[in-house]
Scaffold this motif. Structure first.
Motif, short mmCIF file in Angstrom:
data_model
loop_
_atom_site.label_atom_id
_atom_site.label_comp_id
_atom_site.label_asym_id
_atom_site.label_seq_id
_atom_site.Cartn_x
_atom_site.Cartn_y
_atom_site.Cartn_z
N LEU A 28 0.84 -1.21 0.00
CA LEU A 28 0.00 0.00 0.00
C LEU A 28 0.86 1.26 0.00
O LEU A 28 0.57 2.23 -0.70
N GLY A 29 1.94 1.23 0.79
CA GLY A 29 2.84 2.39 0.81
C GLY A 29 3.50 2.61 -0.54
O GLY A 29 3.60 3.75 -1.02
N ALA A 30 3.95 1.51 -1.17
CA ALA A 30 4.52 1.63 -2.51
C ALA A 30 3.47 2.11 -3.50
O ALA A 30 3.77 2.87 -4.43
N LEU A 47 0.92 6.15 -7.23
CA LEU A 47 -0.15 7.12 -7.51
C LEU A 47 0.40 8.54 -7.59
O LEU A 47 -0.01 9.34 -8.45
N GLY A 48 1.34 8.85 -6.70
CA GLY A 48 1.97 10.17 -6.76
C GLY A 48 2.73 10.37 -8.05
O GLY A 48 2.70 11.46 -8.65
N ALA A 76 2.18 13.17 -10.91
CA ALA A 76 3.25 14.04 -11.38
C ALA A 76 3.35 13.99 -12.90
O ALA A 76 3.54 15.01 -13.56
N TRP A 77 3.20 12.78 -13.46
CA TRP A 77 3.25 12.65 -14.93
C TRP A 77 2.10 13.40 -15.58
O TRP A 77 2.29 14.11 -16.57
N LEU A 108 10.52 4.92 -12.88
CA LEU A 108 11.15 4.59 -11.61
C LEU A 108 11.62 5.85 -10.90
O LEU A 108 11.50 5.97 -9.67
N PHE A 109 12.16 6.81 -11.65
CA PHE A 109 12.59 8.06 -11.06
C PHE A 109 11.39 8.83 -10.48
O PHE A 109 11.47 9.40 -9.38
N LEU A 110 10.29 8.87 -11.21
CA LEU A 110 9.10 9.56 -10.71
C LEU A 110 8.64 8.95 -9.39
O LEU A 110 8.34 9.66 -8.42
#
Length: 333
Positions: free
Chosen positions: A12-14, A19-20, A24-25, A285-287
């Protein structure tokens, strides 16, 4: 049962990070500025300081370091070793010289002008000169620094990570710094790996590549710096533990994966489609990683270090950043 709950909470944390990253995208598509990577950091900052993250999700949030390392490894596929080798020896000299300069200036300033406790000064020097909080943790383990000292040093470095992440791209644009120069400069003078990569790629693809490879060069010196500090404090009577196993545990091993993929790409072992796929993957992965990075930048951590460590790091950064920008521009501009 407990393990199952832990796995679910980590997932869930990942998921929050994912989602963040999607947010951002999406905002990056809609807005001409800033870069999605910077938006990801801001989203994480808001999640950590305004919305609040439940404690049970923290293990999943903390996986952001893994996503960053994986992204850096995959980025090796898009790096031309031929171009890097052209400036490699010069960059290597700059990396070593910058690390030595940073350590000496900060240690001298902390101990003489501000009379900061020597262990705190050493942790600030390691964090500023090598790779931020990771170097602080590595050196702290080798000199047995107490938790309060570690928190002070980490809070100060995280504050500068936040400021420089926004400041560097703005300065680069205002001064019209060439892309390669900007990347090398960011890799030499910023602190933590995440903000360096974010600032570099928000400036340009080329700047991001040079920022990353330069920063990896600094990161690779962590073992040597830990060994030096451990030996110094052991000689002073502090119980240092810098055995080979401990140094290897702190060595940024993702550097090896980065180099393997870079060699494979340069040798033509990867097709254009494969390289494109890997580039898209490391972008995501960076995002994800930078959303997590933003959550680490907590207000409560910033204020713990007090004013003196901030002033010492500011003075050191001003000296190092101005000198490295001048030298790098003269060499590569």
């Amino acid at each position: 049962m407990t393990n199952a709950v832990g796995v679910v909470n980590t997932a869930l944390g990942a998921g929050v990070l994912v989602l963040g990253a999607i947010g951002a995208w999406a905002l990056g598509v809609l807005l001409p500025w800033p870069d999605p990577l910077l938006i990801a950091v801001v989203i994480g900052l808001l999640l950590g300081n305004v919305v609040g993250i439940p404690q049970r999700l923290e293990p999943g949030i903390q996986t952001h370091g893994l996503w960053l390392s994986a992204g850096i490894v995959l980025m090796g596929a898009s790096v031309s070793l031929g171009a890097l080798l052209d400036g490699g020896p010069i960059v290597l000299v700059l990396v070593v010289g910058t690390v030595i300069l940073t350590l000496l200036v900060l240690e001298a300033t902390a101990r003489t002008a501000f009379e900061i406790h020597e262990e705190l000064g050493s942790l600030l020097a390691a964090g500023t000169g090598i790779c931020g909080v990771s170097a602080i943790a590595a050196v702290a383990g080798s000199i047995d620094a107490d938790e309060e000292t570690i928190a002070y040093a980490a809070g100060t470095v995280l504050l500068f990570d936040t400021v420089t992440l926004a400041l560097y791209p703005a300065l680069g644009s205002a001064l019209a710094i060439p892309e390669q120069v900007f990347g090398i400069w960011a890799g030499l003078s910023m602190f933590s790996t995440g903000p360096v990569v974010a600032a570099g790629f928000s400036y340009s693809e080329l700047a991001g590549q040079w920022a990353t490879i330069t920063k990896l060069g600094r990161n690779a010196l962590i073992g040597l710096v830990v060994l030096v500090y451990a030996a110094y404090y052991a000689r002073r009577g502090t119980d240092g533990n810098a055995g080979a196993a401990a140094l290897w545990a702190e060595f940024p091993t993702f550097v090896i994966g980065f180099l393997v993929l870079a060699v494979a790409a340069t040798a033509g072992l990867l097709s254009a489609d494969q390289v494109q796929f890997l580039e898209t993957t490391y972008d995501w992965l960076f995002l994800i990683a930078f959303v997590g990075l933003g959550t680490e930048l907590r207000r409560s951590v910033f204020v713990r270090g007090g004013k003196a460590p901030v002033v010492v790091v500011l003075l050191t950064w001003a000296v190092v950043a101005s000198m490295t920008l001048s030298v790098t521009w003269a060499l590569f501009g």
